[in-house]
Enzyme design. Structure first.
Site, PDB file in Angstrom:
ATOM      1  N   ASP A  41      16.686  54.109  87.112  1.00 46.11           N
ATOM      2  CA  ASP A  41      17.683  53.280  86.423  1.00 46.11           C
ATOM      3  C   ASP A  41      17.174  52.129  85.765  1.00 46.11           C
ATOM      4  O   ASP A  41      16.621  51.521  85.979  1.00 46.11           O
ATOM      5  CB  ASP A  41      18.421  52.818  88.010  1.00 46.11           C
ATOM      6  CG  ASP A  41      19.606  52.329  87.750  1.00 46.11           C
ATOM      7  OD1 ASP A  41      20.128  52.189  86.678  1.00 46.11           O
ATOM      8  OD2 ASP A  41      20.372  51.875  88.892  1.00 46.11           O
ATOM      9  N   ASP A  42      17.696  52.347  84.432  1.00 46.91           N
ATOM     10  CA  ASP A  42      17.577  51.222  83.329  1.00 46.91           C
ATOM     11  C   ASP A  42      15.901  51.222  82.952  1.00 46.91           C
ATOM     12  O   ASP A  42      15.443  50.210  82.390  1.00 46.91           O
ATOM     13  CB  ASP A  42      17.944  49.644  83.937  1.00 46.91           C
ATOM     14  CG  ASP A  42      19.466  49.748  84.017  1.00 46.91           C
ATOM     15  OD1 ASP A  42      20.234  50.634  83.857  1.00 46.91           O
ATOM     16  OD2 ASP A  42      19.753  48.476  84.270  1.00 46.91           O
ATOM     17  N   CYS A  81      24.898  53.002  83.707  1.00 46.23           N
ATOM     18  CA  CYS A  81      24.808  53.634  84.891  1.00 46.23           C
ATOM     19  C   CYS A  81      25.934  54.757  85.401  1.00 46.23           C
ATOM     20  O   CYS A  81      25.680  56.126  85.245  1.00 46.23           O
ATOM     21  CB  CYS A  81      24.792  53.111  86.146  1.00 46.23           C
ATOM     22  SG  CYS A  81      23.648  51.689  85.864  1.00 46.23           S
ATOM     23  N   HIS A 139      26.954  55.769  92.990  1.00 50.65           N
ATOM     24  CA  HIS A 139      27.697  55.214  92.048  1.00 50.65           C
ATOM     25  C   HIS A 139      28.731  56.178  91.330  1.00 50.65           C
ATOM     26  O   HIS A 139      29.016  56.047  90.269  1.00 50.65           O
ATOM     27  CB  HIS A 139      26.842  54.614  90.964  1.00 50.65           C
ATOM     28  CG  HIS A 139      27.534  53.722  90.371  1.00 50.65           C
ATOM     29  ND1 HIS A 139      26.939  52.878  88.923  1.00 50.65           N
ATOM     30  CD2 HIS A 139      28.380  52.756  90.268  1.00 50.65           C
ATOM     31  CE1 HIS A 139      27.393  52.044  88.640  1.00 50.65           C
ATOM     32  NE2 HIS A 139      28.499  51.826  89.535  1.00 50.65           N
ATOM     33  N   ASP A 293      18.453  56.756  83.500  1.00 49.13           N
ATOM     34  CA  ASP A 293      20.008  57.140  83.311  1.00 49.13           C
ATOM     35  C   ASP A 293      20.453  56.414  82.181  1.00 49.13           C
ATOM     36  O   ASP A 293      21.685  56.716  81.721  1.00 49.13           O
ATOM     37  CB  ASP A 293      20.865  56.615  84.566  1.00 49.13           C
ATOM     38  CG  ASP A 293      20.786  55.079  84.549  1.00 49.13           C
ATOM     39  OD1 ASP A 293      19.917  54.455  84.275  1.00 49.13           O
ATOM     40  OD2 ASP A 293      21.672  54.486  85.263  1.00 49.13           O
ATOM     41  N   ASN A 294      19.856  55.246  81.472  1.00 53.45           N
ATOM     42  CA  ASN A 294      20.241  54.838  80.313  1.00 53.45           C
ATOM     43  C   ASN A 294      18.904  53.960  79.835  1.00 53.45           C
ATOM     44  O   ASN A 294      18.098  53.905  80.459  1.00 53.45           O
ATOM     45  CB  ASN A 294      21.515  53.922  80.489  1.00 53.45           C
ATOM     46  CG  ASN A 294      21.229  52.828  81.549  1.00 53.45           C
ATOM     47  OD1 ASN A 294      21.787  53.129  82.608  1.00 53.45           O
ATOM     48  ND2 ASN A 294      20.527  51.905  81.343  1.00 53.45           N
TER      49      ASN A 294
HETATM   50 CA    CA Z   1      21.346  52.369  84.542  1.00 62.60          CA
END
Ligand code: CA
Length: 473
Positions: A41-42, A81, A139, A293-294
């Site tokens: 995540d990130d 996300c 999420h 995810d990004n």
């Molecule tokens: Ca993210």
């Protein structure tokens, strides 16, 4: 006579053993592979050793990339996300079904998440009897109808909201009846299927533990498995244990140091997973895909390297992510693949291997044929990104990328010559076909299905009692 009878008996035993071995071989050959998706995540483009990180050490992720393929032009379908996950899990641009905002944590709202009309990868693989488990951040909707167990997963361990705290002593809310704001959801006790559980380990370690348990439990079943392991690390809040922090005495910046430690915890988990596959004798029967995810948020400790901007942006720093794939004996080891791919390809690759016909038209491609030596074709002639609220979009076509942001002129970059998107070519003749292609793609896209995190205030005004009167679960 006696000897002869014994020899016959021995022969029968040998025949039985050889039949059994060839049966087992046949099962192994016809059984589709296990699939593990490890999503962070990130995590920024350069926050892994295999993309050149000099401060963060990721020996196991590097091993995974070395055993298989490293993708240098791998994208996600959205720079934050929720929508990125909606694209990944359906194999479709999330714009097709209006999941274009980060959903709120709204357990009473059945529209606040992935529409049940969409097919998830877990649901698709279930049609071929895969054992399925989701671990970590969900999420994709907190409403009863949208939770992992209702979306094709046999098992779930994790949390439903957009983020979570990492130290168990902070999980002081027993259930959603004690959640009074978006960020209260960061403090809930974790869910194991439908039950709240007491956790004692650092969150990332707990997710790795559950992943290993699942592999040990299901690895040698007759049916293959699908494990969706969505670590929330290294997403904020920046929290790490001394075990991982102590690996970085030379990083002076506190944020970067904690971020590095959080990535280290993920990397250790990847190491445990690789070990467990090896111990179970199923490494060659398992396709592992790793990605973020990004892009990273550099204000929160991430590093996107030479890519421009970061999380939230349609510039490369927001959408180009670290991406690697391992399948020993089946895909080339040590290959660096440079044609553009996108997270939507995970769905397409998986259903193709499992021989599932998806319910809907998908946008991803099975990338495996493109990895074969001599195949110069590219999986995607065009890739698209759209941010509805920000009135921004981008299209990549070959070497070129067209970008539009609110109140700004169109910009054109040659990514092969200018990976950092610093020189706007500003050639309207060259921009035209890209703009036309974007408009063609955009024509059938849906408007947002729900008010998201950015509209939290409006949502609260419309639904003043949304956290009240909820059933405990
Ligand atoms: Ca993210």
């Amino acid at each position: 006579m006696y000897l002869n009878r014994n020899l016959k008996f021995l022969g029968l035993i040998l025949l039985f053993i050889s039949c059994k071995t060839s049966d087992e071989k046949e099962v192994k050959q016809t059984k589709p592979p296990n699939i593990i998706v490890i999503l962070t995540d990130d995590q920024g483009y350069q926050d892994v050793g295999f993309n050149g990180s000099t401060d963060i050490k990721t020996p196991y992720l590097d091993e995974l990339a070395k055993n298989g393929v490293k993708f240098t032009n791998a994208y996600v379908s959205y720079p934050v996300c929720g929508p990125s996950r909606a694209g990944l899990i359906t194999g479709r641009y999330q714009d097709r079904f209006g999941f274009v905002r980060n959903p709120l944590f709204a357990p009473k709202d059945s529209l606040q998440g992935l529409p049940t009309s969409e097919q998830t990868l877990a649901e698709a693989l279930k049609t071929k009897d895969y054992n399925t488990m989701a671990i970590g951040k969900w999420h994709l909707g907190a409403h009863e109808s949208q939770r992992p167990l209702k979306r094709g997963f046999d098992e779930f361990f994790g949390f439903l909201s957009g983020g979570h705290k990492y130290f168990p002593e902070e999980y002081n809310r027993n259930d959603i009846s004690e959640v009074n704001s978006q960020f209260d959801a960061y403090n809930t006790k974790l869910l194991k299927n439908n039950n709240r559980v007491e956790e004692t380990e650092y969150l990332t370690d707990a997710f790795s533990r559950e992943a290993v348990n699942f592999i040990e439990k299901r690895g040698n079943d007759k049916a293959p498995f699908f494990l969706y392991l969505a670590y929330n690390a290294p997403h904020a809040p920046l929290q790490a244990t001394e075990k991982y922090l102590s690996r970085y005495p030379d990083i002076k910046d506190e944020k970067r140091k904690t971020f590095a430690a959080m990535v280290s915890a993920v990397d250790d988990g990847v190491g445990e997973i690789l070990k467990s596959l090896r111990n179970s004798g199923i490494e060659e029967e398992t396709l592992i895909i790793f990605l973020s995810d990004n892009g990273g948020d550099e204000r929160k400790g991430a590093n996107n390297g030479i890519l421009n901007r970061g999380k939230g942006s349609v510039y490369e720093g927001g959408i180009r992510v670290p991406f690697a794939m391992q399948w020993k004996g089946k895909i080339p080891a040590g290959l660096v693949y440079e044609n553009p791919i996108i997270s939507l390809d995970i769905f397409a690759t998986a259903v193709s291997l499992a021989k599932v016909e998806p319910e809907h038209e998908i946008d991803g491609k099975n990338v495996l044929p493109f990895l074969k030596e001599g195949n110069k074709a590219t999986p995607h002639e065009k890739l698209y990104w759209k941010k509805f609220d920000a009135e921004a979009f981008a299209i990549r076509q070959g070497d070129f990328k067209l970008i539009k942001e609110k109140n700004q002129n169109l910009k054109l970059f040659n990514l092969t010559e200018d990976i950092s998107e610093t020189t706007n070519l500003n050639d309207s003749l060259q921009m035209k076909p890209l703009l036309e292609n974007f408009n063609r793609w955009n024509k059938d896209n849906k408007n947002p299905l729900f008010l998201g995190l950015m509209q939290n205030k409006t949502y609260n005004e419309l639904h003043p009692n949304r956290y009240d009167d909820v059933e405990k679960y």
